[in-house]
Motif scaffolding. Structure first.
Motif, PDB file in Angstrom:
ATOM      1  N   GLN A  54      43.899  47.691  32.102  1.00 29.77           N
ATOM      2  CA  GLN A  54      43.826  46.976  33.381  1.00 29.77           C
ATOM      3  C   GLN A  54      42.391  46.568  33.700  1.00 29.77           C
ATOM      4  O   GLN A  54      41.966  46.617  34.866  1.00 29.77           O
ATOM      5  CB  GLN A  54      44.389  47.852  34.507  1.00 29.77           C
ATOM      6  N   HIS A 316      47.972  36.655  33.687  1.00 24.59           N
ATOM      7  CA  HIS A 316      46.673  37.324  33.539  1.00 24.59           C
ATOM      8  C   HIS A 316      46.766  38.277  32.346  1.00 24.59           C
ATOM      9  O   HIS A 316      47.836  38.442  31.763  1.00 24.59           O
ATOM     10  CB  HIS A 316      46.229  38.021  34.826  1.00 24.59           C
ATOM     11  N   HIS A 318      46.333  41.590  31.829  1.00 26.90           N
ATOM     12  CA  HIS A 318      46.666  43.026  31.861  1.00 26.90           C
ATOM     13  C   HIS A 318      47.773  43.366  30.862  1.00 26.90           C
ATOM     14  O   HIS A 318      48.685  42.589  30.643  1.00 26.90           O
ATOM     15  CB  HIS A 318      47.066  43.453  33.280  1.00 26.90           C
ATOM     16  N   HIS A 395      42.154  42.338  41.662  1.00 26.52           N
ATOM     17  CA  HIS A 395      43.000  42.920  40.618  1.00 26.52           C
ATOM     18  C   HIS A 395      42.555  42.478  39.229  1.00 26.52           C
ATOM     19  O   HIS A 395      42.615  43.237  38.269  1.00 26.52           O
ATOM     20  CB  HIS A 395      44.445  42.505  40.894  1.00 26.52           C
ATOM     21  N   ASP A 414      51.600  39.592  40.165  1.00 31.34           N
ATOM     22  CA  ASP A 414      50.838  40.674  40.814  1.00 31.34           C
ATOM     23  C   ASP A 414      50.204  40.346  42.173  1.00 31.34           C
ATOM     24  O   ASP A 414      50.047  41.236  43.003  1.00 31.34           O
ATOM     25  CB  ASP A 414      49.737  41.249  39.905  1.00 31.34           C
TER      26      ASP A 414
HETATM   27 ZN   LIG Z   1      48.002  43.089  36.638  1.00 28.76          ZN
END
Ligand SMILES: [Zn+2]
Length: 471
Positions: A54, A316, A318, A395, A414
């Motif tokens: 993350q 994204h 992650h 984030h 998210d």
């Molecule tokens: Zn995320």
């Protein structure tokens, strides 16, 4: 003087030569003799545990989360362990974390009691054998340990759980100073875990490191200052009935048609969106694992048969949102992602995955990337996807917003995950949802519907407006 020195040196060499050469067994025995050989252990301290996978920016370190307390209890004979974390700040998943394993059963304990985490069992068990005393016991019990003698240090290796090669470094003080292995990961493939143990001290008759640093995937996962150690602590960690009876649920997909040639594929914790063009398909988001991705790919081919998947798009970087990228690369899809992710994913999709071979490991394809630093458009004249790079939020430092101008659908992950329709509006507007709305306004996207990666399903944008108090 010189003569006497050489005489002494010669004598020392002769004595050393008289000792039989060390073996893996003798090195392990010497270390157990000096470190102690408890049947169980409990150790506590403070430090940090990072949020693996993350990072704020792809390729940077995992975000650190300070711990006000850390306690780990291990029963080596039972092959069980419990790890209790208290974070200094509220975290995703709660400010407290209690994870347990006993043999091939794993579970978390939360406010609602034990929750099975069967897929985590193997890794949690492996981590028992990465602890200082656990390594010595695991290597001794394996019966296949080998020794590589070095300058003042010995490296003993054994195979844990049938497939993990574990290397432990034992120094001249007979202390385990480093234990290394590799674990499988959906994004990174074979992923290094390196546990460093230093500042050994006597705790109630056993030697234990006061300083622990464990790196995973190249960055610190734990940094711990150990303040108390109880050898042979009571540590019976029986498997709860609810966990004993649990089985791993099969991957499920459900699809909802949002517009002509546009489907929201749900059925798990992370959704995807399938978009049909005249000659090919695009899939937005490849979350979680290869297993999930194969199920979504099969669903896409059922929804729009006989068309190749030419593009996979990410919201994204992650890991829970990109665990299927390798699978889509093996499928022949071009990865459309924020430009800042490209160098990182170029490495991960080509990384070896021998511990959990996926389709990309079995038949590697050369990956194709389309980095997006501003705007990228996929169109066949009838169906169109616009991809916008943004500078992210708290984030992640990068998001891509995926917009379908025809049906006016926005796909995002998210920043906003719609809860139940009757959920109360939060008292303070969540900043990342506000940022999402402001980005949409700044880009002048005429959004009617949000198809989120998380949450109950597609919702009108009015629901986001209400959520952030802008209605
Ligand atoms: Zn995320």
């Amino acid at each position: 003087m010189t003569n006497r020195f050489w005489l002494a040196a010669g004598l020392a060499l002769t004595i050393a030569g008289c000792n039989s050469a060390p073996t893996a067994t003798s090195v392990l025995e010497d270390a157990q003799e000096s470190m102690g050989n408890p049947t169980s252990i409990q150790y506590s301290g403070t430090g940090m545990q990072a949020f693996f996978g993350q990072a704020l920016t792809a390729g940077e370190s995992w975000p650190r989360r300070d711990l006000t307390s850390y306690t780990r209890t291990i029963n080596y004979d039972q092959r069980s362990a419990r790890e209790e974390l208290n974070f200094a700040q509220p975290q995703f998943g709660g400010q407290q974390q209690n994870t347990q394993v006993n043999g091939d059963k794993a579970w978390n304990v939360g406010p609602n009691g034990p929750a099975p985490q069967l897929a985590a069992a193997e890794e949690r068990q492996l981590f028992i054998w990465l602890t200082p005393h656990g390594f010595l016991k695991g290597a001794a019990a394996a019966g296949n340990a080998t020794l590589a003698a070095g300058e003042g240090t010995n490296v003993v290796s054994f195979t844990a759980l049938g497939k993990y090669k574990v290397d432990g470094t034992i120094d001249a003080n007979n202390h385990v100073t480093k234990v290394e292995t590799m674990i499988p990961n959906s994004v990174m493939g074979d992923t290094a875990v390196v546990a460093n143990y230093s500042d050994y001290r006597d705790f109630s008759g056993v030697q234990f490191p006061a300083r622990i640093q464990i790196d995973q995937g190249g960055f610190p996962l734990y940094e711990l200052n150990v303040t108390s150690v109880t050898p042979n602590a009571p540590a019976d960690l029986p498997v709860p009935d609810a966990v004993q009876a649990a089985t791993i649920a099969p991957v499920q997909t459900m699809s909802t048609r949002l517009a002509p040639g546009v489907w929201h594929v749900t059925g798990g914790s992370h959704h995807s969106v399938v978009v049909e063009f005249s000659d090919y398909l695009a899939v937005v988001e490849a979350p979680l694992t290869e297993e999930r991705s194969l199920a979504v790919i099969a669903e896409a081919k059922k929804l729009a048969p006989n068309k190749p998947i030419r593009y996979v798009l990410t919201t994204h970087h992650h890991f829970d949102h990109s665990g299927g990228l390798r699978t889509y690369v093996a499928e022949g899809a071009t990865v459309v992602t924020h430009q800042s992710n490209v160098p990182y994913f170029e490495k991960t999709v080509a990384a070896p995955a021998t511990l959990m071979p996926d389709t990309q490991a079995k038949g590697p394809k050369q990956a194709m990337f389309q980095g997006v630093s501003d705007k990228f458009v996929i169109t066949d004249g009838k169906q169109t996807i616009e991809v916008y790079a943004t500078n992210g939020d708290t984030h992640t430092n990068e998001y891509t917003l995926v917009y379908l101008p025809g049906p006016r659908i926005l796909v995002e992950g998210d920043a906003y995950s719609p809860g139940p329709a009757d959920a109360p509006v939060p008292p303070m507007p969540p900043p990342n949802a506000v940022k999402l709305y402001d980005d949409v306004q700044a880009l002048k996207l005429n959004v009617a519907t949000i198809a989120p990666i998380h949450g109950r399903g597609a919702v009108p944008i009015a629901e986001l407006r209400r959520f952030i108090g802008r209605s």
